[in-house]
Scaffold this active site. Sequence first.
Site, PDB file in Angstrom:
ATOM      1  N   THR A 212       0.841  -1.203   0.000  1.00  0.00           N
ATOM      2  CA  THR A 212       0.000   0.000   0.000  1.00  0.00           C
ATOM      3  C   THR A 212       0.872   1.246   0.000  1.00  0.00           C
ATOM      4  O   THR A 212       0.588   2.222  -0.711  1.00  0.00           O
ATOM      5  CB  THR A 212      -0.945   0.004   1.210  1.00  0.00           C
ATOM      6  OG1 THR A 212      -1.670  -1.235   1.239  1.00  0.00           O
ATOM      7  CG2 THR A 212      -1.937   1.149   1.128  1.00  0.00           C
ATOM      8  N   ASP A 213       1.934   1.237   0.782  1.00  0.00           N
ATOM      9  CA  ASP A 213       2.904   2.339   0.761  1.00  0.00           C
ATOM     10  C   ASP A 213       3.506   2.498  -0.628  1.00  0.00           C
ATOM     11  O   ASP A 213       3.594   3.601  -1.162  1.00  0.00           O
ATOM     12  CB  ASP A 213       4.024   2.073   1.764  1.00  0.00           C
ATOM     13  CG  ASP A 213       3.751   2.667   3.128  1.00  0.00           C
ATOM     14  OD1 ASP A 213       2.917   3.585   3.231  1.00  0.00           O
ATOM     15  OD2 ASP A 213       4.366   2.218   4.105  1.00  0.00           O
ATOM     16  N   LEU A 214       3.961   1.396  -1.193  1.00  0.00           N
ATOM     17  CA  LEU A 214       4.630   1.457  -2.490  1.00  0.00           C
ATOM     18  C   LEU A 214       3.679   1.929  -3.585  1.00  0.00           C
ATOM     19  O   LEU A 214       4.064   2.730  -4.449  1.00  0.00           O
ATOM     20  CB  LEU A 214       5.210   0.090  -2.839  1.00  0.00           C
ATOM     21  CG  LEU A 214       6.282  -0.435  -1.876  1.00  0.00           C
ATOM     22  CD1 LEU A 214       6.725  -1.833  -2.292  1.00  0.00           C
ATOM     23  CD2 LEU A 214       7.467   0.500  -1.817  1.00  0.00           C
TER      24      LEU A 214
END
Length: 441
Positions: A212-214
Amino acid sequence: MLFKVRRCLISPAIFTSRLLFKEKWRNIGVASKKGDVFHCSTSSADGPLVGVRVLDLSRILAGPYCTMILGDLGADIIKVEKPGKGCDSRSWGPPFCGTESAYFLCVNRNKKSVAVNIKTPEGSSIIKQLSKLSDILIENYLPGQLDKMGLGYDHLRVDSPHLIYCSLTGYGQSGPYVKRSGYDIIAAGLGGLMHITGPPDGEPCKVGVAMTDLATGLYAYGSILAAYIHRQKTGRGQHIQCNLLSTQVASLVNIASNYLNADMDAKRYGTAHESIVPYQAFKTSDGYLIVGAGNRKHFEIIAKLLGISSLSKDPRYLDNQKRVANREPLLKMMSDIFLTKTTKQWMKIFDGSGIPYGPINNMKETFSDPQVIHNGMIQEMQHPTAGTIRVPGPAVKFTGSPTVFPTPPPTLGQHTDCVLHDLLGYSHAQVDELRQRGIVQ
């Protein structure tokens, strides 16, 4: 004529920034100390974003991942960190390489570290000055925090109307969750990803890396480039708002469509697929092999290779819809057959078949895979304190504008002196005085 028209639309602030950039500070490479004076070496970078300056106030993963990609393409990345501590990920270990965490090293190449306490008036002033000479600012503070320091978008755009200001938050700039801290695993749970990840009869699982961060970093990267093109047309910057939750919900794709259009909730399938059969990992005698049949022809080939050609004519498995409805007996039969040979043996059998297939590799197998090596996915650099380090290289290749020759992730405050002196015109005495007061490092 088109070039001339677009050039006329560039604001004076942008033109001044470009002029200063080209004449005074084309691209800081590595700071080296000679006596009491720091010098910034230049780079012969030839990436497509050479000439673009990014002021990076982000921390941890999503923002740094975004700015690393911009740096890979030649953009000048000035990473602003907290004196004495730096980015939180510097302490995320073990493992450590010297004094640097392997986590920090993975997303911070091609950057220059400036350690500034932005909560002080002097530190805030430094950020404002750098904003005037930057094209892009990216930050991931809680909404409203930078406004308190006079560094919010509405503050900076007054003197820097050209600035593209990208904010990464957990949930957005407003709404019931606006004051909550945003972390990948929370957004993955709240946004439905963990509900569909894990074994069918097991607990929900997080993905092995912070996807999700990436994904948010990639959304930010694409949005920044779009805003940069928009500014070339209009001369105006803008505020880009990205958040983990929205990224995760948008990334549910077919699972979301199944629910929104057919009221079908999702469930966990392990490595299997909800709508395609077979499409999963099968256990072999010594490991796993992933095999997929995206159409009827694929299934016919798989059945033949497994020695059960008659299955492709079985009324229960004639098309994908029927195979999904009758997945259990089909997958049980296939699983039993895959157990009879090693992964390597099955790889030879499937070689040249046109079927999508592959093993589940551990890290050693991944980075020794011949295609990974051929694609140049291991990037080696000499770090000033950690020695030789290796990280995954850029995923995209350009034929006309190559990615830049990498510089190693910086040590904390490695470039403070050269940025303040060479770019902002601070004297060495002024920098030393700020350092003595703990405003910079």
